[in-house]
Structure formats: C-alpha cells, structure tokens
Design an enzyme around this catalytic site. Structure first.
Site, PDB file in Angstrom:
ATOM      1  N   GLU A   1      26.035 -10.565  55.302  1.00 42.97           N
ATOM      2  CA  GLU A   1      26.756  -9.330  54.938  1.00 42.97           C
ATOM      3  C   GLU A   1      26.016  -8.099  55.458  1.00 42.97           C
ATOM      4  OE1 GLU A   1      26.169  -7.102  51.606  1.00 42.97           O
ATOM      5  OE2 GLU A   1      25.086  -8.620  50.437  1.00 42.97           O
TER       6      GLU A   1
ATOM      7  N   LYS B   1      21.991  -9.737  40.109  1.00 40.81           N
ATOM      8  CA  LYS B   1      20.871  -8.960  39.564  1.00 40.81           C
ATOM      9  C   LYS B   1      20.999  -8.741  38.089  1.00 40.81           C
ATOM     10  CE  LYS B   1      19.806  -6.193  43.376  1.00 40.81           C
ATOM     11  NZ  LYS B   1      21.165  -6.451  43.859  1.00 40.81           N
TER      12      LYS B   1
HETATM   13  N1  PSU Z   1      23.224  -7.142  45.520  1.00 45.35           N
HETATM   14  C1  PSU Z   1      22.094  -6.780  46.150  1.00 45.35           C
HETATM   15  N2  PSU Z   1      22.102  -5.856  47.131  1.00 45.35           N
HETATM   16  C2  PSU Z   1      23.262  -5.309  47.539  1.00 45.35           C
HETATM   17  C3  PSU Z   1      24.476  -5.735  46.901  1.00 45.35           C
HETATM   18  C4  PSU Z   1      24.396  -6.636  45.891  1.00 45.35           C
HETATM   19  O1  PSU Z   1      21.050  -7.283  45.822  1.00 45.35           O
HETATM   20  O2  PSU Z   1      23.231  -4.471  48.439  1.00 45.35           O
HETATM   21  C5  PSU Z   1      25.791  -5.246  47.429  1.00 45.35           C
HETATM   22  C6  PSU Z   1      26.544  -6.479  47.977  1.00 45.35           C
HETATM   23  O3  PSU Z   1      27.080  -6.163  49.231  1.00 45.35           O
HETATM   24  C7  PSU Z   1      27.617  -6.701  46.957  1.00 45.35           C
HETATM   25  C8  PSU Z   1      27.882  -5.299  46.485  1.00 45.35           C
HETATM   26  O4  PSU Z   1      28.749  -7.319  47.498  1.00 45.35           O
HETATM   27  O5  PSU Z   1      26.600  -4.711  46.405  1.00 45.35           O
HETATM   28  C9  PSU Z   1      28.588  -5.248  45.155  1.00 45.35           C
HETATM   29  O6  PSU Z   1      28.943  -3.921  44.885  1.00 45.35           O
HETATM   30  P1  PSU Z   1      30.045  -3.590  43.773  1.00 45.35           P
HETATM   31  O7  PSU Z   1      29.402  -3.897  42.460  1.00 45.35           O
HETATM   32  O8  PSU Z   1      30.301  -2.108  43.962  1.00 45.35           O
HETATM   33  O9  PSU Z   1      31.238  -4.439  44.068  1.00 45.35           O
END
Ligand code: PSU
Ligand code: MN
Length: 307
Positions: free
Chosen positions: A27, A159
C-alpha cells in the site's frame, strides 16, 4: 463492469502475473501519510527490496493522475513520497480521484480493491484500519473491503490506537478469518500481544497457502488476514505505549482531529512521544511483513503451477 483501461500495471508486474510468479501488493498511504520524509521513501524502497530478496515481485499500488497504478517506478515512488497534494484515498474517493485525475496514496481498502482487480493474491501492510475508539462509530473502510476481497493480507494486526476488541468482533461477524503467523494471539502492532485470540495458528507459508486455497475453492469472498507480530527486539514497551497513546488520543480530541486525518495525527504524535520507538517498530514490522508475504506468495504460486 470494471473498465480495465483505468488500470496501469507495470511491465514487470504484468509479466510476473502472466507467468504465475509470486507478486506482493504494497500500500502507499503508509508512505505518503504514515511516515515522515525522507524515511518514507527509504522505507518504500526497502519494502520493495525485501519482497525481491524473497523472490517475489513487489507491486506498490497508488493512484497517479487518476490512473490506478500497480507496480511503480522509482520516480513514481519519489513523487508519492515527496510531492505536495498527494491525497489519502479510501474507497469513497476512488471515483472522484479518477474523474479529476488526482495523485493519491491508497489505503488498505483501496489497495485491496485495485490489487485484486489486477489479479494479485497477496498483500503486505503494517496495520489494518479498524473500529476507532470514542463515541462516534468511526469504522475504517478497510474492514468492509476485507470482508469482500479474497486476498491474503499480511499485517501486524491493528494498532492499539483503535478499539481492538471491537475490530476483532467486526471481522468475526463479517466472516474474515484471522490467522496468527507463529502466534496464538492477535498482535497489537507496536506490541506483540493484545489478549485477543486468532482463529487459527499457522507456522509456515505452506500452511497459510493451504487455507487460502481452501477459501478460494469454497468461493468465499473475504480476505485471509495473516497477523505477524513485530520482531521482538523492536517491540515498544507496553507501559510507554499506553501512556503515549492516551496522551495522543486526548490531544486529538482537544484539537478536534477526526476522519481521514486521525490515523496520521496519532502516528506522528506517538513517534514524538516515544522518542521514535514507534517509528522504528513500524518500519521493522513493515519489512518483516513484506518478507513473510513474499514467502507466502511464492508458496501460492508454486502450488498452483504444480497443479
Ligand atoms: N496503519 C498504520 N499506518 C498507516 C495506516 C494504518 O500503521 O499508515 C493507514 C493504512 O493505509 C490504513 C489507513 O488503510 O491508515 C486507515 O485509515 P482510516 O482509519 O482513515 O480508514
Ligand atoms: Mn475513519
């Protein structure tokens, strides 16, 4: 019907897919919005390298000029890491981004969407999105996408900035199978344990590939989430983690940070509060996950070529 002319698959990835060789999707939100510059570009390159060292072809996914790119050149990686105005694109943003020719980094949700349409079966990331803590039901678009995409997703769980028990329940309700890779407990990203059980433990790439193939044979649409714990020498101290986390969460609330800004805000706050320990853990686990994903994708490829 999906218009395949929107896809821009690199020659290398295209050839690997055609010949049934191992390919691992990566990603790009973690590059553009998850890590500070210039560590983000270095990490993006290291992840591709880690995949290659295990004999697979890396396919970093991003939206560039409104095209869905699978497999990036080095200048494209650089553009993603350093250019201003790179959006964080989740599923809701795809149509707008394509219509308006945006540059965007893909989250887990959109990487799943794009990579699966290109025919990639294995995807490595750091942590999946999930159910956020707090009053508002803020549920990442990653979760419904995991429930409808037959991909093997290698990650270190979600996380602990998220509500992990609620995230785990959501996955169960929607039929997403959680594999512990060499562990019995769902890892909590920066730390190795969450107290939450996985559905099954697998200890080898072959075992994971067997479950993935059974899922395909059943025609089940959901992802297989393979959870790998952060390498032990990079695990963040649980007490420090808890302390920094509650500070980060109240700071986010005080400043009214929400929506797509929330995850990047919490990440940079944690890095500052832990003297970079979360950052080092993040990079170590990303690299480790890329390696494990490459090994799994080789196994998937080998076995389907045998048949
Ligand atoms: N977890 C991480 N680092 C990140 C993300 C998640 O450790 O950068 C990013 C991933 O791309 C994940 C996104 O898909 O955050 C989720 O964001 P949201 O909660 O806004 O959907
Ligand atoms: Mn959200």
């Amino acid at each position: 019907m999906f218009d395949r002319s929107l896809l821009n698959v690199s020659e290398e990835v295209e050839a690997a897919l055609r010949e049934g060789r191992a390919v691992v999707a990566l990603e790009s939100t973690v590059i553009a919005h998850g890590l500070p510059r210039p560590l983000n570009l270095e990490t993006a390159r290291r992840l591709e390298q880690a995949v290659r060292e295990r004999g697979a072809v890396p396919a970093t996914v991003a939206v560039l000029g409104g095209r869905l790119c699978v497999g990036l050149s080095d200048p494209q990686l650089e553009r993603l890491a350093f250019a201003e105005g790179v959006r964080k694109m989740s599923r809701r943003d795809l149509a707008v981004g394509v219509a308006r020719g945006w540059d965007g980094a893909t989250t887990v949700a959109t990487t799943l969407w794009v990579a699966s349409r290109a025919g990639v079966k294995v995807f490595a990331t750091g942590g999946i999105g999930g159910v956020h803590r707090g009053q508002l039901p803020d549920v990442s678009a990653d979760l419904p996408e995991l429930a409808r995409t037959p991909m093997t997703v290698v990650c270190s769980g979600a996380k602990s900035v998220l509500d992990l028990p609620a995230t785990r329940e959501w996955l169960e309700t929607h039929g997403v199978c959680l594999v512990g890779y060499g562990v019995d407990e769902l890892p909590a990203f920066y730390t190795r344990r969450s107290g939450l059980a996985v559905d099954v433990r697998c200890d080898t790439p072959r075992e994971v590939a067997e479950v993935a193939r059974a899922r395909d044979a059943l025609g089940l649409e959901g992802a297989l989430v393979v959870a790998v714990a952060v390498p032990i020498e990079f695990e963040v101290d649980a007490g420090l983690m808890e302390e920094s986390l509650s500070e980060a969460l109240s700071e986010a609330e005080r400043r009214n940070v929400s929506g797509r800004e929330l995850t990047p805000f919490l990440l940079s706050h944690l890095a500052a509060r832990t003297g970079g320990a979360t950052l080092r853990a993040n990079i170590a686990l990303l690299e480790n996950n890329a390696r494990v994903a490459a090994e799994i994708s080789a196994e998937v490829g080998v076995r389907s070529a045998e048949r």
